[in-house]
Write an enzyme that holds these catalytic residues in place. Structure first.
Site, PDB file in Angstrom:
ATOM      1  N   GLU A   1       0.847  -1.204   0.000  1.00  0.00           N
ATOM      2  CA  GLU A   1       0.000   0.000   0.000  1.00  0.00           C
ATOM      3  C   GLU A   1       0.881   1.253   0.000  1.00  0.00           C
ATOM      4  OE1 GLU A   1      -3.016   0.348   3.158  1.00  0.00           O
ATOM      5  OE2 GLU A   1      -2.625   2.501   3.122  1.00  0.00           O
TER       6      GLU A   1
ATOM      7  N   CYS B   1      -7.839   3.404   8.615  1.00  0.00           N
ATOM      8  CA  CYS B   1      -9.144   2.873   8.262  1.00  0.00           C
ATOM      9  C   CYS B   1      -9.949   2.570   9.532  1.00  0.00           C
ATOM     10  CB  CYS B   1      -8.922   1.612   7.460  1.00  0.00           C
ATOM     11  SG  CYS B   1     -10.379   0.661   7.252  1.00  0.00           S
TER      12      CYS B   1
ATOM     13  N   SER C   1      -7.786 -10.087   6.228  1.00  0.00           N
ATOM     14  CA  SER C   1      -7.650 -10.922   5.023  1.00  0.00           C
ATOM     15  C   SER C   1      -8.034 -12.374   5.301  1.00  0.00           C
ATOM     16  CB  SER C   1      -6.208 -10.837   4.518  1.00  0.00           C
ATOM     17  OG  SER C   1      -5.316 -11.097   5.577  1.00  0.00           O
TER      18      SER C   1
HETATM   19  S1  SF4 Z   1     -11.278  -1.468   4.375  1.00  0.00           S
HETATM   20 FE1  SF4 Z   1      -9.640  -3.002   4.421  1.00  0.00          FE
HETATM   21  S2  SF4 Z   1      -8.495  -2.678   2.547  1.00  0.00           S
HETATM   22 FE2  SF4 Z   1      -9.718  -0.873   2.902  1.00  0.00          FE
HETATM   23  S3  SF4 Z   1      -8.369   0.468   3.988  1.00  0.00           S
HETATM   24 FE3  SF4 Z   1      -9.557  -0.634   5.499  1.00  0.00          FE
HETATM   25  S4  SF4 Z   1      -8.271  -2.350   6.045  1.00  0.00           S
HETATM   26 FE4  SF4 Z   1      -7.467  -1.535   4.117  1.00  0.00          FE
END
Ligand code: SF4
Length: 570
Positions: free
Chosen positions: A125, A189, A261
């Site tokens: 990322e 997030c 994940s």
């Molecule tokens: S929703 Fe999942 S993929 Fe998106 S920023 Fe948050 S942790 Fe990362």
């Protein structure tokens, strides 16, 4: 021993979206499919994708063909361009929350701002984010590294979305004191934050913690770190086989969480195995639980529910003590559901691992039970009239052909079409089949009034639709992997939940209206409790964690038994 499964365990929105996108592409397209880098850091998911002919592309070739999916982490803009220039069709599955950070960096970099990214420069990322910094990006993984950076005139500070919230709070406080002119953005997030907070709280309340997820997954490792810091016995496992049960010997409460994940089916499998092994050490699985599991796995409970519902439908149509049609419905549903489970052992390995094992181990007996119950149902229906027999025979053949390869639409590509390939077919076929055996067959045999039949048919299919669509929502990940076409896959979970709720509200309205207008007996009002309870339960279950699947299945099936019991009063 008590188990508490974190509500936040499992796929986050961005990962789920990326997995759904690649599975949809694989189910719909015949082109070669690649993901640019591993889709997620989870070995079982990667193995599943390889089985579906979705491969990993590590380097961008000069020329290529097919579809390449950009994973949730995102990529630098030049990589996306290179993929397109090489000839690939690019599906961008960058998580919208990562895209937001990319947009911030891009906007300010264009205005000459330096970019400071709080995150590991090797993390995909962060690699992607740096690509938007126009060569003026810096990464920081420790507070003192901020002192080592040049004193920028203009800079933006962003965090890797899965960054530790406490650490990011320290960064913000440093900026406030030492570089108040820096523009600091909250980019962590919400999903990560919630997950981390929940495991902190759960670890404090529990005696031990189990973190399930890939050992390479940054966010899973961070969850494990938080659990270790809580000072309780904790393990980070990729699957239940890696666990050392001895460290939990004195634990009374065990908390289980999983990284963003980790798919539901791995959490379910790990949870069931861990629970079974740890419970064995303490008290052993009770006979009652074994009986419950047996009734659910063999579909005997679902079939009995169909029988009770038929009894209720007959009572609503003025047919008293209709045990024969109740038995026909029960036998038909038992036969069809067992056969369907025998055909879907593969997808059950993802949705119901225990049931898949049960069907593999008892294949012969279950086949026999399905054939005998199907034949007995047909025999009994012949006794009620030739038309009923023909209809049931047709429904049986339809049920049998559901999983069979029946017609090739595009023979050149060798794609075979089955009824199950028709969008939403699984949900709708079950609803239609149950509606026929629970309401129409008794109505035909007893020449019930058409208006009454219509109302009762709507009542029956409404309940069955809500039950089936709800179970389909729970099984959505496994169904998507195996390409099973359910309504939630066609319409999405949110829309499906909304439809279920509208249907149940409609059911309540239907019962109230027809009872109060005299089409149904006043006592039929009692049956409005069933859709009402189902509505409450489904709303409650929606908020609940994914793990109590067996309990949820049991409670919903028991509601069908309650329908028949209430009908005794009518
Ligand atoms: S929703 Fe999942 S993929 Fe998106 S920023 Fe948050 S942790 Fe990362």
């Amino acid at each position: 021993m008590k188990f508490v499964v974190a509500k936040t365990a499992g796929f986050c929105m961005g990962v789920r979206r990326a997995v759904d996108m690649v599975l949809d592409a694989s189910n719909l397209s015949d082109d070669p499919i690649y993901t640019y880098g591993p889709l997620i850091h989870n070995p079982q998911v990667l193995e599943m994708l390889e089985k579906k002919q979705v491969f990993k592309l590590d380097k961008i070739p000069a020329k290529g063909e097919g579809i390449v999916l950009i994973r949730a982490h995102g990529v630098p803009p030049e990589d996306e361009l290179a993929l397109k220039n090489a000839g690939f069709t690019v599906i961008d599955a960058t998580c919208p929350r990562v895209t937001r950070v990319q947009v911030i960096i891009d906007k300010y970099a264009k205005d000459g701002y330096a970019t400071i990214i709080i995150g590991d420069k090797k993390h995909p990322e962060v690699v992607g984010l740096l690509g938007y910094a126009k060569g003026n990006g810096y990464t920081v993984t420790a507070l003192d590294q901020l002192d080592g950076l040049p004193k920028f005139e203009k800079a933006v500070v962003v965090g890797q979305t899965t960054q530790d919230t406490d650490f990011y709070a320290q960064i913000k406080s440093w900026c406030k004191t030492n570089a108040p002119h820096y523009k600091v953005f909250d980019t962590i997030c919400g999903s990560t934050e919630k997950r981390q907070k929940e495991i902190r709280d759960l670890a404090a309340e529990s005696d031990a913690v189990i973190v399930v997820g890939g050992k390479q997954s940054g966010n899973t490792k961070r969850l494990a770190q938080i659990a270790f810091q809580a000072g309780k016995p904790a393990v980070h496992i990729e699957d239940a086989s890696q666990i050392d049960y001895s460290i939990f010997s004195s634990a009374k409460t065990v908390a289980i969480t999983a990284g963003a994940s980790t798919p539901n089916w791995i959490i379910k499998e790990a949870y069931q195995k861990i629970k079974f092994n740890l419970s064995k050490q303490h008290a052993g699985k009770t006979r009652l639980f074994q009986l419950r599991d047996f009734l659910l796995k063999t579909n005997i409970l679902a079939a009995t529910g169909a029988g009770f519902l038929t009894y209720a439908c007959s009572a609503l149509q003025g047919i008293s003590n209709d045990f024969q049609h109740a038995l026909i419905a029960m036998l038909y549903v038992l036969s069809m559901h067992i056969l369907n489970n025998l055909f879907t052992v593969k997808s059950d390995a993802y949705n119901h691992p225990e049931r898949a094992d049960f069907y593999k181990q008892n294949r012969t007996y279950l086949r026999l039970l399905a054939v005998l119950s199907g034949a007995a149902g047909l025999y009994l229906s012949y006794d009620t009239g030739v038309l009923s027999f023909v209809i049931l025979l047709f429904m049986t053949l339809l049920g049998l052909s559901y999983n069979l390869k029946i017609y090739s639409l595009t023979p050149k590509q060798g794609r075979i079409v089955k009824i199950r390939d028709i969008p939403g077919s699984k949900t709708l076929l079950i609803v239609f089949a149950w509606g026929t055996v629970t309401c129409l067959l008794p109505a035909i045999a007893n020449q019930a009034s058409p208006w009454l039949v219509m109302v009762v048919f709507l009542f029956s299919i409404g309940l069955v639709f809500s039950r089936t669509a709800f179970f389909d929502i729970l099984a959505i990940q496994g169904d998507r992997i195996t390409g099973k076409e359910t309504l939630p896959i066609l319409l999405g979970e949110k829309t499906s939940f909304a439809i279920i709720q509208y249907v149940l509200i409609g059911e309540i309205g239907l019962i109230l209206l027809t009872s109060l207008t005299g089409l149904l007996l006043k006592t039929a009002l009692l049956l409005a409790f069933i859709p009402f309870l189902m509505l409450l339960l489904i709303r409650f279950f929606k908020k609940d964690s994914l793990i109590s699947g067996v309990h949820r299945e049991l409670i919903i099936e028991v509601l069908f038994l309650a329908t028949g019991l209430l009908a005794v009063i009518i």
